[in-house]
Design a protein around this motif. Structure first.
Motif, mmCIF file in Angstrom:
data_model
loop_
_atom_site.group_PDB
_atom_site.id
_atom_site.type_symbol
_atom_site.label_atom_id
_atom_site.label_comp_id
_atom_site.label_asym_id
_atom_site.label_seq_id
_atom_site.Cartn_x
_atom_site.Cartn_y
_atom_site.Cartn_z
ATOM 1 N N VAL A 252 0.834 -1.206 0.000
ATOM 2 C CA VAL A 252 0.000 0.000 0.000
ATOM 3 C C VAL A 252 0.863 1.249 0.000
ATOM 4 C CG1 VAL A 252 -1.678 1.322 1.346
ATOM 5 C CG2 VAL A 252 -1.962 -1.144 1.072
ATOM 6 N N SER A 253 1.932 1.232 0.796
ATOM 7 C CA SER A 253 2.813 2.396 0.862
ATOM 8 C C SER A 253 3.518 2.640 -0.467
ATOM 9 C CB SER A 253 3.835 2.188 1.981
ATOM 10 O OG SER A 253 4.762 3.253 2.013
ATOM 11 N N PHE A 254 3.998 1.545 -1.070
ATOM 12 C CA PHE A 254 4.709 1.705 -2.335
ATOM 13 C C PHE A 254 3.762 2.141 -3.453
ATOM 14 C CE2 PHE A 254 6.547 -0.203 -6.236
ATOM 15 C CZ PHE A 254 7.724 0.535 -6.284
ATOM 16 N N ALA A 255 2.537 1.602 -3.486
ATOM 17 C CA ALA A 255 1.578 2.009 -4.506
ATOM 18 C C ALA A 255 1.194 3.472 -4.354
ATOM 19 C CB ALA A 255 0.342 1.114 -4.435
ATOM 20 N N ALA A 256 1.066 3.935 -3.115
ATOM 21 C CA ALA A 256 0.740 5.348 -2.895
ATOM 22 C C ALA A 256 1.871 6.252 -3.346
ATOM 23 C CB ALA A 256 0.442 5.572 -1.409
ATOM 24 N N ARG A 257 3.098 5.776 -3.139
ATOM 25 C CA ARG A 257 4.243 6.584 -3.575
ATOM 26 C C ARG A 257 4.289 6.682 -5.093
ATOM 27 N NH1 ARG A 257 10.614 5.195 -2.332
ATOM 28 N NH2 ARG A 257 11.496 6.984 -3.478
#
Length: 454
Positions: A129-134
């Motif tokens: 989730v964090s990487f996709a948001a970035r």
């Protein structure tokens, strides 16, 4: 067997006559499966679900699943977990992701304990989730978040001011009409910009993925479990044993039918003599440790011999013996003596020859039984015999061995006048009350045993 169709009755005959061997092999397979389970540590698997809001195509969901198991996400999860001796390369083989209905990506984690499996799935889901948001440009900068909203408010105010200016320009001059037209175009352009801004916000909202709760702690091992390995090993060895029996039977060159045996010996069949089933039925007389092991496992019992029509009881066996003697008298009415040739090691045939001797009467040719080794056949020279009667079991000898036996009879001056097959009755019934009991002659049959046919 090489030309026969494999039927369920054939497999049933294998299981019935080789049940001890199949049972032992199944136990060995179970032990192999158990040993394999000791070499493979237990594994536990659980999964965490990530919801992707908005409208997503299937291709896009597959892309997100690939991102969830990418090296960047797994390496970040490994760094966050900080497990001793475990890096991202090792965890990559323990993580999987797949798409589900409702725009959901399920991320699975496998580890050697339930706790580690749960932690791995949760951590990979958070890092995904964090990487996709970035990637989507979604951050925590409040100023960046406030800029689109401020621009939207400014566009709304400008559109309202344009409306007021258009209402003030009420003149009918060319300049007034042109002014109102330009203001209308400007307002339409601003509305289109607001619409595109809303669409951009909706697309950006797709990156707002949500982890749907922590992964459930697994309560059972992931397949293959120890029980599955044990059962699979037993079943595999059992099936391999059955297939091995069928393959060996198809590749075997031993003759099993009466017609094949008669053609190999060059003589006519005279009938079948049943012998009672016993410890030595359908078994060669082998000695030594290997033979004892084969007898213990039941591997020396012939299973691939075509089933013959049994006589049913003791009286039926006697009738068959009398019919053989009657056919001999028809073929050789003037014969005074015959040589009964039995292949050495064929215990059933030896018993059948004994039954023929037991039913011999005072008329017809005398039967003298000899056992001849098929590896190096040697038949006694002709004396007063009028020919040779070959008594043997089906399924034990090849065409070459029987041809050698026929050649040995010819070299000794004996003509093979007929063959008698030895069959096995699977149940021994009581003798008829009106007939006297004969002594077991098969045990007395030797190289010089004689009897007279009736």
């Amino acid at each position: 067997m090489s030309d026969d169709t494999i039927r369920l009755v054939t497999i049933g005959r294998i299981i019935r006559r080789r049940r001890r061997l199949l049972t032992v092999l199944a136990v060995v397979g179970a032990l192999v499966g158990y040993g394999t389970s000791l070499l493979l540590p237990p594994r536990y698997t659980t999964s965490a679900s990530v919801l992707l809001p908005g409208a997503w195509e299937e291709r896009e969901l597959l892309t997100q699943a690939e991102i969830a198991t990418s090296s960047v996400v797994v390496d970040r999860a490994a760094a966050a977990l900080d497990w001793s001796g475990t890096d991202g390369v090792e965890l990559r083989d323990q993580v999987a992701a797949k798409t589900a209905d409702g725009n959901i990506v399920k991320i699975s984690g496998t580890a050697d304990t339930p706790e580690r499996a749960q932690q791995l799935a949760d951590q990979v889901a958070r890092q995904f989730v964090s990487f996709a948001a970035r990637i989507a440009g979604d951050g925590t900068d409040s100023e960046a978040v406030a800029q689109p909203e401020a621009l939207r408010q400014m566009v709304v105010q400008t559109s309202r001011r344009i409306t007021e200016l258009a209402e003030d320009s009420t003149g009918r001059t060319v300049e007034s009409v042109q002014t109102r037209t330009e203001l209308a175009k400007l307002r339409t352009a601003l509305q289109e910009a607001v619409r595109k801004l809303d669409e951009a916000d909706a697309a950006a909202a797709q990156a707002d993925m949500v982890v749907m709760g922590p992964a459930a702690r697994p309560t059972g091992e992931a397949p293959p479990t120890r029980i599955q390995l044990v059962a699979g090993g037993a079943l595999l060895f059992f099936l391999l044993a059955v297939v091995g029996h069928l393959t060996a039977a198809r590749m075997s060159r031993r003759l099993r039918t009466e017609a094949e045996i008669a053609a190999a010996l060059g003589a006519a069949p005279l009938g079948t003599v049943d012998v009672p089933a016993g410890p030595a039925a359908h078994r060669p007389q082998d000695t030594g440790r290997t033979a004892r092991i084969r007898r213990l496992l039941g591997a020396d019992i012939r299973w691939d011999v075509p089933p013959t029509q049994e006589s049913g009881d003791e009286e039926g066996r006697r009738i068959r013996c009398r019919r053989v003697h009657a056919r001999l008298r028809e073929r050789l009415p003037e014969a005074r003596e015959l040589l009964a040739v039995v292949p050495d090691g064929d215990e059933s045939a030896l018993r059948a020859a004994g039954q023929l001797l037991a039913e011999a009467g005072g008329r017809g040719p005398v039967l003298r039984t000899v056992r001849v080794p098929v590896s190096r056949p040697m038949v006694p020279d002709r004396d007063e015999e009028s020919g040779a009667l070959v008594v043997l079991s089906a399924g034990l000898w090849t065409a070459e061995e029987l041809a050698g036996l026929a050649d040995a009879c010819a070299d000794a001056g004996h003509e093979v006048v007929g063959i008698v097959l030895a069959g096995t009755g699977w149940a021994r019934t009581a003798r008829s009350a009106d007939r006297p009991r004969h002594a077991a002659p098969a045990l007395a049959v030797g190289e010089d045993a004689r009897g007279v046919s009736r």
